[in-house]
Motif scaffolding. Structure first.
Motif, PDB file in Angstrom:
ATOM      1  N   GLY A 116       1.279  -1.628   0.193  1.00  0.00           N
ATOM      2  CA  GLY A 116       0.200  -0.127  -0.024  1.00  0.00           C
ATOM      3  C   GLY A 116       1.042   1.235  -0.135  1.00  0.00           C
ATOM      4  N   MET A 117       2.061   1.050  -0.653  1.00  0.00           N
ATOM      5  CA  MET A 117       3.155   2.638  -0.114  1.00  0.00           C
ATOM      6  C   MET A 117       3.784   2.309  -1.847  1.00  0.00           C
ATOM      7  SD  MET A 117       3.383   3.680   3.771  1.00  0.00           S
ATOM      8  CE  MET A 117       2.786   3.687   5.229  1.00  0.00           C
ATOM      9  N   ALA A 118       3.752   3.174  -1.929  1.00  0.00           N
ATOM     10  CA  ALA A 118       4.968   3.884  -2.879  1.00  0.00           C
ATOM     11  C   ALA A 118       6.377   3.698  -3.001  1.00  0.00           C
ATOM     12  CB  ALA A 118       4.734   5.073  -3.972  1.00  0.00           C
ATOM     13  N   HIS A 119       7.437   3.415  -3.780  1.00  0.00           N
ATOM     14  CA  HIS A 119       9.285   3.236  -2.664  1.00  0.00           C
ATOM     15  C   HIS A 119       9.177   3.918  -4.220  1.00  0.00           C
ATOM     16  CE1 HIS A 119      13.003   0.882  -2.805  1.00  0.00           C
ATOM     17  NE2 HIS A 119      13.405   1.765  -1.552  1.00  0.00           N
ATOM     18  N   GLY A 120      10.342   4.461  -3.668  1.00  0.00           N
ATOM     19  CA  GLY A 120      11.260   5.389  -4.542  1.00  0.00           C
ATOM     20  C   GLY A 120      12.861   5.223  -3.730  1.00  0.00           C
ATOM     21  N   PHE A 121      14.058   6.002  -4.567  1.00  0.00           N
ATOM     22  CA  PHE A 121      15.457   6.406  -3.951  1.00  0.00           C
ATOM     23  C   PHE A 121      15.988   7.112  -5.337  1.00  0.00           C
ATOM     24  CE2 PHE A 121      16.348   1.711  -6.111  1.00  0.00           C
ATOM     25  CZ  PHE A 121      17.156   2.547  -6.853  1.00  0.00           C
ATOM     26  N   LEU A 122      16.975   8.408  -4.579  1.00  0.00           N
ATOM     27  CA  LEU A 122      18.013   8.818  -4.983  1.00  0.00           C
ATOM     28  C   LEU A 122      19.620   8.493  -4.422  1.00  0.00           C
ATOM     29  CD1 LEU A 122      18.415  10.980  -7.316  1.00  0.00           C
ATOM     30  CD2 LEU A 122      18.250  13.097  -4.762  1.00  0.00           C
ATOM     31  N   VAL A 123      20.129   8.434  -5.513  1.00  0.00           N
ATOM     32  CA  VAL A 123      21.532   7.827  -5.376  1.00  0.00           C
ATOM     33  C   VAL A 123      22.501   8.627  -5.024  1.00  0.00           C
ATOM     34  CG1 VAL A 123      23.408   6.869  -6.130  1.00  0.00           C
ATOM     35  CG2 VAL A 123      21.276   5.936  -7.019  1.00  0.00           C
ATOM     36  N   LEU A 124      22.758   8.838  -4.077  1.00  0.00           N
ATOM     37  CA  LEU A 124      23.992  10.299  -3.361  1.00  0.00           C
ATOM     38  C   LEU A 124      25.124  10.029  -3.764  1.00  0.00           C
ATOM     39  CD1 LEU A 124      22.092  10.672   0.392  1.00  0.00           C
ATOM     40  CD2 LEU A 124      21.558  11.652  -2.093  1.00  0.00           C
ATOM     41  N   THR A 125      25.855   8.903  -3.928  1.00  0.00           N
ATOM     42  CA  THR A 125      26.632   8.491  -4.298  1.00  0.00           C
ATOM     43  C   THR A 125      27.419   8.106  -4.980  1.00  0.00           C
ATOM     44  OG1 THR A 125      26.671   6.682  -3.325  1.00  0.00           O
ATOM     45  CG2 THR A 125      27.564   8.200  -1.538  1.00  0.00           C
ATOM     46  N   GLU A 126      28.920   8.628  -5.833  1.00  0.00           N
ATOM     47  CA  GLU A 126      29.134   7.805  -6.851  1.00  0.00           C
ATOM     48  C   GLU A 126      27.988   6.558  -7.932  1.00  0.00           C
ATOM     49  OE1 GLU A 126      30.872   9.515 -10.095  1.00  0.00           O
ATOM     50  OE2 GLU A 126      30.843  10.381  -8.258  1.00  0.00           O
ATOM     51  N   HIS A 127      28.441   5.624  -6.733  1.00  0.00           N
ATOM     52  CA  HIS A 127      27.088   4.894  -7.401  1.00  0.00           C
ATOM     53  C   HIS A 127      26.576   4.241  -6.185  1.00  0.00           C
ATOM     54  CE1 HIS A 127      30.141   4.490 -10.692  1.00  0.00           C
ATOM     55  NE2 HIS A 127      28.739   4.248 -11.379  1.00  0.00           N
ATOM     56  N   ALA A 128      25.838   3.684  -5.950  1.00  0.00           N
ATOM     57  CA  ALA A 128      24.824   2.731  -4.809  1.00  0.00           C
ATOM     58  C   ALA A 128      24.430   1.902  -5.563  1.00  0.00           C
ATOM     59  CB  ALA A 128      23.878   3.374  -4.535  1.00  0.00           C
ATOM     60  N   LYS A 129      24.629   0.434  -4.677  1.00  0.00           N
ATOM     61  CA  LYS A 129      23.446  -0.802  -4.763  1.00  0.00           C
ATOM     62  C   LYS A 129      22.791  -0.986  -4.191  1.00  0.00           C
ATOM     63  CE  LYS A 129      26.778  -4.130  -6.526  1.00  0.00           C
ATOM     64  NZ  LYS A 129      27.607  -5.267  -6.498  1.00  0.00           N
ATOM     65  N   LEU A 130      21.605  -1.714  -3.991  1.00  0.00           N
ATOM     66  CA  LEU A 130      19.851  -1.606  -3.413  1.00  0.00           C
ATOM     67  C   LEU A 130      19.887  -2.550  -3.193  1.00  0.00           C
ATOM     68  CD1 LEU A 130      19.908   1.720  -2.675  1.00  0.00           C
ATOM     69  CD2 LEU A 130      17.606   0.854  -2.542  1.00  0.00           C
ATOM     70  N   MET A 131      19.529  -3.594  -1.892  1.00  0.00           N
ATOM     71  CA  MET A 131      19.322  -5.036  -2.229  1.00  0.00           C
ATOM     72  C   MET A 131      17.096  -4.306  -1.939  1.00  0.00           C
ATOM     73  SD  MET A 131      20.045  -8.699  -0.293  1.00  0.00           S
ATOM     74  CE  MET A 131      21.924  -8.553  -1.582  1.00  0.00           C
ATOM     75  N   TYR A 132      16.141  -5.602  -2.213  1.00  0.00           N
ATOM     76  CA  TYR A 132      15.623  -5.110  -1.747  1.00  0.00           C
ATOM     77  C   TYR A 132      14.570  -7.396  -1.400  1.00  0.00           C
ATOM     78  CZ  TYR A 132      14.729  -2.057  -5.777  1.00  0.00           C
ATOM     79  OH  TYR A 132      14.781  -1.807  -7.053  1.00  0.00           O
ATOM     80  N   GLN A 133      14.249  -7.289  -0.654  1.00  0.00           N
ATOM     81  CA  GLN A 133      13.450  -8.478  -0.150  1.00  0.00           C
ATOM     82  C   GLN A 133      11.842  -7.954  -0.310  1.00  0.00           C
ATOM     83  OE1 GLN A 133      14.909 -10.538   3.002  1.00  0.00           O
ATOM     84  NE2 GLN A 133      16.695  -8.978   3.301  1.00  0.00           N
ATOM     85  N   VAL A 134      11.597  -8.949  -1.201  1.00  0.00           N
ATOM     86  CA  VAL A 134       9.709  -8.793  -1.651  1.00  0.00           C
ATOM     87  C   VAL A 134       9.399 -10.083  -1.052  1.00  0.00           C
ATOM     88  CG1 VAL A 134      10.252  -6.831  -3.185  1.00  0.00           C
ATOM     89  CG2 VAL A 134      10.189  -9.397  -3.714  1.00  0.00           C
ATOM     90  N   ASP A 135       7.651  -9.620  -0.525  1.00  0.00           N
ATOM     91  CA  ASP A 135       6.855 -10.904  -0.490  1.00  0.00           C
ATOM     92  C   ASP A 135       5.860 -10.665  -1.140  1.00  0.00           C
ATOM     93  OD1 ASP A 135       5.550  -8.620  -0.225  1.00  0.00           O
ATOM     94  OD2 ASP A 135       4.289  -9.279   1.818  1.00  0.00           O
ATOM     95  N   ALA A 136       5.404 -10.470  -2.396  1.00  0.00           N
ATOM     96  CA  ALA A 136       5.065 -11.447  -3.512  1.00  0.00           C
ATOM     97  C   ALA A 136       6.074 -10.959  -4.775  1.00  0.00           C
ATOM     98  CB  ALA A 136       3.892 -10.609  -3.925  1.00  0.00           C
ATOM     99  N   LEU A 137       5.520 -12.239  -6.323  1.00  0.00           N
ATOM    100  CA  LEU A 137       6.532 -11.787  -6.927  1.00  0.00           C
ATOM    101  C   LEU A 137       6.179 -11.062  -7.591  1.00  0.00           C
ATOM    102  CD1 LEU A 137       6.227 -16.270  -7.839  1.00  0.00           C
ATOM    103  CD2 LEU A 137       8.191 -14.313  -7.387  1.00  0.00           C
ATOM    104  N   TYR A 138       7.131 -10.305  -8.941  1.00  0.00           N
ATOM    105  CA  TYR A 138       6.945  -9.120  -9.630  1.00  0.00           C
ATOM    106  C   TYR A 138       5.687  -9.581 -10.767  1.00  0.00           C
ATOM    107  CZ  TYR A 138       7.119  -5.354 -13.327  1.00  0.00           C
ATOM    108  OH  TYR A 138       7.204  -4.973 -14.080  1.00  0.00           O
ATOM    109  N   SER A 139       4.823  -8.745 -10.697  1.00  0.00           N
ATOM    110  CA  SER A 139       3.654  -8.843 -11.841  1.00  0.00           C
ATOM    111  C   SER A 139       3.817  -7.586 -12.835  1.00  0.00           C
ATOM    112  CB  SER A 139       2.696  -9.137 -11.699  1.00  0.00           C
ATOM    113  OG  SER A 139       1.485  -8.969 -12.431  1.00  0.00           O
TER     114      SER A 139
END
Length: 183
Positions: A116-139
């Motif tokens: 029920g929430m939107a998610h976003g991020f902005l990279v502040l450093t030269e590069h960034a690597k994110l890992m996200y675990q989710v509870d439902a498969l992408y559709s």
């Protein structure tokens, strides 16, 4: 683990217990029992995603609709990002409000974002690597979003629009008012 609920109900900032010595450090990235004890939520991981982006890249604000809605546990494992959640739950007292946190490889914080929430991020450093675990498969059919600079939400990204790098998809997302949200 230290857990602090944000201004958005069900949205948590988690700080793991980190054990450091002359060899380096160790911490549990996720422990289902500790997570449930701290937040009161069950979180059953179905998919783990990873992204790497350059400074100024903004990904978001994304969400999945209907029965494919996803809760996310987001961590930054390289660099630093400004991570944001926006409440899209129609009858929520904080509908349209945001919560933000700086996630970095250094601070090792995690951001739990419920369905029920939107998610976003902005990279502040030269590069960034994110890992996200989710509870439902992408559709792909349930993939949706709202524009990052929606004036009604007014997220303080801390970077000028001409410094922000967006995908074509993200450039053309609707505003919150224009969205058809079913939460």
């Amino acid at each position: 683990m230290n857990a602090e609920e944000t201004n958005l109900k069900g949205c948590w900032i988690l700080e793991p217990d980190v054990f450091e010595d002359e060899r380096g450090y160790f911490y549990e990235g996720f422990n289902v029992e500790k997570f449930k004890k701290a937040t009161g939520f069950d979180f059953d991981v179905k998919q783990i995603n990873q992204s790497r982006s350059s400074k100024g890249v903004l990904r978001g604000l994304h969400f999945q609709t209907g029965d494919k809605a996803q809760a996310k546990l987001v961590s930054c494992i390289e660099g630093e990002v400004l991570d944001v959640a926006v409440d899209l739950i129609n009858d929520s007292p904080t509908f349209g409000e945001y919560s933000l946190v700086r996630l970095s490889a250094h601070n090792k914080k995690h951001f739990y974002i419920p369905k029920g929430m939107a998610h976003g991020f902005l990279v502040l450093t030269e590069h960034a690597k994110l890992m996200y675990q989710v509870d439902a498969l992408y559709s792909k059919e349930h993939d949706s979003g709202i524009i990052y600079n929606d004036a009604d939400i007014s997220i303080p990204w801390g970077m000028q629009d001409d410094q922000i790098i967006l995908s074509e998809k993200d450039k053309n997302l609707p505003t919150l008012k224009e969205s058809k949200i079913d939460f």
